[in-house]
Design a protein around this motif. Sequence first.
Motif: not given
Length: 116
Positions: A19-26, A30-35, A95-97, A102-103
């Motif tokens: 899971a951690v190695n998936l580009p979509s998970f990364r 990254a989006a969470k860190k940015k916020l 909710n928006r992003d 995650a899905t």
Amino acid sequence: MSPNDQRMTGEDPEYWQKAVNLPSFRELIAAKKKLLMPMVLMYFSLFMGMTLLAGYGKEFMTQKVVGSFNMAYLLVLGCYIMCWVMGVIYVRVANRDFDALATRAISDLNYRRGQA
């Protein structure tokens, strides 16, 4: 449940490594860190500044704003309001992003798991 399904559960370290190695998970992280990083730094700065002013800036903190309402109360109120505003911003962005990201990460993981 097949043996493969039992092996690839949330309790399996291999599951989380994939899971951690998936580009979509990364991308999600990254989006969470940015916020979150600016929010955490902003809150920490205000809270530490307020704490330092309470200890070393007593003259400033006791200045009256309106009636008996002083700067200390104003800063505490500002901190309280900032927390609520940040909470509302986080929920809206999540909710928006984040939910969509995650899905997608879960779908990618399940797709790869199905290929294994």
